[in-house]
Design a protein around this motif. Structure first.
Motif, PDB file in Angstrom:
ATOM      1  N   LYS A  11      -6.112   5.896  -1.372  1.00  0.00           N
ATOM      2  CA  LYS A  11      -6.327   7.352  -1.356  1.00  0.00           C
ATOM      3  C   LYS A  11      -5.488   8.038  -0.272  1.00  0.00           C
ATOM      4  O   LYS A  11      -5.288   9.261  -0.318  1.00  0.00           O
ATOM      5  CB  LYS A  11      -7.807   7.652  -1.104  1.00  0.00           C
ATOM      6  N   TYR A  12      -4.990   7.262   0.712  1.00  0.00           N
ATOM      7  CA  TYR A  12      -4.344   7.858   1.875  1.00  0.00           C
ATOM      8  C   TYR A  12      -2.880   7.445   2.046  1.00  0.00           C
ATOM      9  O   TYR A  12      -2.251   7.825   3.033  1.00  0.00           O
ATOM     10  CB  TYR A  12      -5.127   7.482   3.142  1.00  0.00           C
ATOM     11  N   VAL A  13      -2.341   6.707   1.102  1.00  0.00           N
ATOM     12  CA  VAL A  13      -0.935   6.312   1.169  1.00  0.00           C
ATOM     13  C   VAL A  13      -0.252   6.682  -0.138  1.00  0.00           C
ATOM     14  O   VAL A  13      -0.894   6.806  -1.178  1.00  0.00           O
ATOM     15  CB  VAL A  13      -0.789   4.788   1.429  1.00  0.00           C
ATOM     16  N   GLU A  14       1.047   6.888  -0.071  1.00  0.00           N
ATOM     17  CA  GLU A  14       1.799   7.250  -1.275  1.00  0.00           C
ATOM     18  C   GLU A  14       1.934   6.072  -2.230  1.00  0.00           C
ATOM     19  O   GLU A  14       1.945   6.237  -3.438  1.00  0.00           O
ATOM     20  CB  GLU A  14       3.192   7.755  -0.871  1.00  0.00           C
ATOM     21  N   ARG A  15       2.035   4.875  -1.671  1.00  0.00           N
ATOM     22  CA  ARG A  15       2.223   3.687  -2.497  1.00  0.00           C
ATOM     23  C   ARG A  15       1.443   2.530  -1.900  1.00  0.00           C
ATOM     24  O   ARG A  15       1.558   2.235  -0.711  1.00  0.00           O
ATOM     25  CB  ARG A  15       3.715   3.324  -2.566  1.00  0.00           C
ATOM     26  N   GLU A  16       0.638   1.893  -2.722  1.00  0.00           N
ATOM     27  CA  GLU A  16      -0.116   0.746  -2.232  1.00  0.00           C
ATOM     28  C   GLU A  16       0.808  -0.470  -2.111  1.00  0.00           C
ATOM     29  O   GLU A  16       1.742  -0.637  -2.881  1.00  0.00           O
ATOM     30  CB  GLU A  16      -1.279   0.424  -3.175  1.00  0.00           C
TER      31      GLU A  16
ATOM     32  N   VAL B 259       7.268  -6.165   8.513  1.00  0.00           N
ATOM     33  CA  VAL B 259       8.086  -5.030   8.104  1.00  0.00           C
ATOM     34  C   VAL B 259       7.175  -4.039   7.404  1.00  0.00           C
ATOM     35  O   VAL B 259       6.423  -4.398   6.503  1.00  0.00           O
ATOM     36  CB  VAL B 259       9.219  -5.466   7.157  1.00  0.00           C
ATOM     37  N   SER B 260       7.221  -2.783   7.835  1.00  0.00           N
ATOM     38  CA  SER B 260       6.335  -1.784   7.248  1.00  0.00           C
ATOM     39  C   SER B 260       7.025  -0.434   7.205  1.00  0.00           C
ATOM     40  O   SER B 260       7.924  -0.150   8.004  1.00  0.00           O
ATOM     41  CB  SER B 260       5.036  -1.669   8.059  1.00  0.00           C
ATOM     42  N   THR B 261       6.604   0.398   6.274  1.00  0.00           N
ATOM     43  CA  THR B 261       7.103   1.775   6.205  1.00  0.00           C
ATOM     44  C   THR B 261       6.235   2.703   7.046  1.00  0.00           C
ATOM     45  O   THR B 261       6.468   3.905   7.085  1.00  0.00           O
ATOM     46  CB  THR B 261       7.100   2.268   4.744  1.00  0.00           C
ATOM     47  N   ASP B 262       5.229   2.160   7.727  1.00  0.00           N
ATOM     48  CA  ASP B 262       4.335   2.958   8.567  1.00  0.00           C
ATOM     49  C   ASP B 262       5.084   3.423   9.815  1.00  0.00           C
ATOM     50  O   ASP B 262       5.591   2.616  10.592  1.00  0.00           O
ATOM     51  CB  ASP B 262       3.112   2.118   8.963  1.00  0.00           C
ATOM     52  N   GLY B 263       5.152   4.745  10.022  1.00  0.00           N
ATOM     53  CA  GLY B 263       5.923   5.295  11.134  1.00  0.00           C
ATOM     54  C   GLY B 263       5.413   4.875  12.491  1.00  0.00           C
ATOM     55  O   GLY B 263       6.199   4.665  13.425  1.00  0.00           O
ATOM     56  N   ARG B 264       4.110   4.739  12.623  1.00  0.00           N
ATOM     57  CA  ARG B 264       3.537   4.357  13.912  1.00  0.00           C
ATOM     58  C   ARG B 264       3.967   2.950  14.310  1.00  0.00           C
ATOM     59  O   ARG B 264       4.288   2.692  15.468  1.00  0.00           O
ATOM     60  CB  ARG B 264       2.014   4.449  13.854  1.00  0.00           C
TER      61      ARG B 264
END
Length: 292
Positions: A62-67, A213-218
């Motif tokens: 519900k809170y991310v663009e892509r699971e 590796v993650s697309t999470d900015g934090r």
């Protein structure tokens, strides 16, 4: 790496400038905070860990663009958003680690010893796996650690590490070479995300240094790296003696905390650069204008 106490940012930078590039850092509000992940020091049993992971899987879409379909990327997201896991956060940036050491809330500020744990991940993995390698499970096809000492012609010099002496059963074999599955670290519901995984056998009793590796900015802004631990493994500072060169501690002088915060802020390391959101932007402006 000798244990030292710092009073200024310049002194800290002089110290870490002499270190290898491959070291990792973890800032803590007290040296009493051992190098163990939250699931371990809270004593959360594997069933509860699995239930938390399942509920995260059920609702985080519900809170991310892509699971994420990769279980290790999902697990690192759980860690970075506050759920207790077997992962322990480290940073490749000594300045990021210093920020966390300075800002972590401690009740008894006078008697605590703030500081930064410094880890040599390559040396630790050499002792635990036998190979001087850091693994990145989220980017691995077969998420396995092989006993490279059993290869006749390995490109990596290797000797038998502690995981091959594990009391948790024999390692599996592929073409006559022993291996242990990294996915065995995961809660069962994440283990099942890979259709190739069948029976989960937890054979780990030592921590392993890994990257994600993650697309999470934090995660990117904090230069994140991890160690992953079994429910039975001791903290890294207990497992490896000082002379091993695996881990050391840089202590922060209590009377220098405020001055270090201002020096770090002027160097561009502050709440906004760490967390990258509107709340942290407001916090940065508040600190610059009001000093609080």
């Amino acid at each position: 790496m000798e244990n030292v106490r710092i009073k200024s940012l310049g002194q800290y930078l002089d110290i870490v400038a002499d270190y290898d590039f491959d070291l990792w850092y973890r800032g803590v509000g007290s040296r009493d905070f051992k190098t163990l992940p939250q699931a371990s020091w809270m004593g959360i049993n594997p069933d509860i860990q699995n239930t938390m992971a399942y509920r995260f899987l059920r609702d985080y879409g519900k809170y991310v663009e892509r699971e994420e379909s990769n279980p290790w990327k999902t697990y690192s997201l759980m860690q970075h958003h506050g759920l207790p896991t077997r992962l322990l956060d480290w940073s490749r940036s000594p300045l990021v680690a210093l920020y966390f050491a300075l800002t972590q809330t401690i009740v008894d500020i006078k008697n605590t010893r703030r500081g930064i744990w410094v880890l040599n991940p390559l040396r630790m993995n050499k002792l635990t796996t036998g190979a001087e390698l850091v693994y990145c499970p989220s980017q691995m096809g077969k998420r396995r650690i092989y006993n490279l000492a059993e290869y006749k012609e390995s490109i990596y010099p290797a000797a038998g590490g502690e995981i091959w002496k594990s009391k948790y059963g024999e390692a599996l074999k592929e073409d006559g070479v022993s291996f242990r599955s990294l996915d065995a670290f995961l809660p069962y519901c994440l283990f099942q995300l890979d259709p190739l995984n069948t029976k989960k056998i937890d054979t780990w009793n030592v921590p392993i240094a890994i990257e994600a590796v993650s697309t999470d900015g934090r995660m990117n802004s904090q230069h994140s790296a991890f160690t992953i631990h079994s429910d039975s493994s001791k903290s890294i500072d207990e497992l490896f003696p000082k002379e091993s060169g695996v881990i050391s501690f840089i202590e922060i002088d209590n009377d220098s905390v405020i001055a270090l915060m201002y020096q770090l802020h002027k160097s561009g390391i502050h709440s906004e650069s760490i967390y990258c959101d509107l709340d942290s932007l407001s916090q940065r402006i508040r600190f610059e204008m009001l000093g609080v």
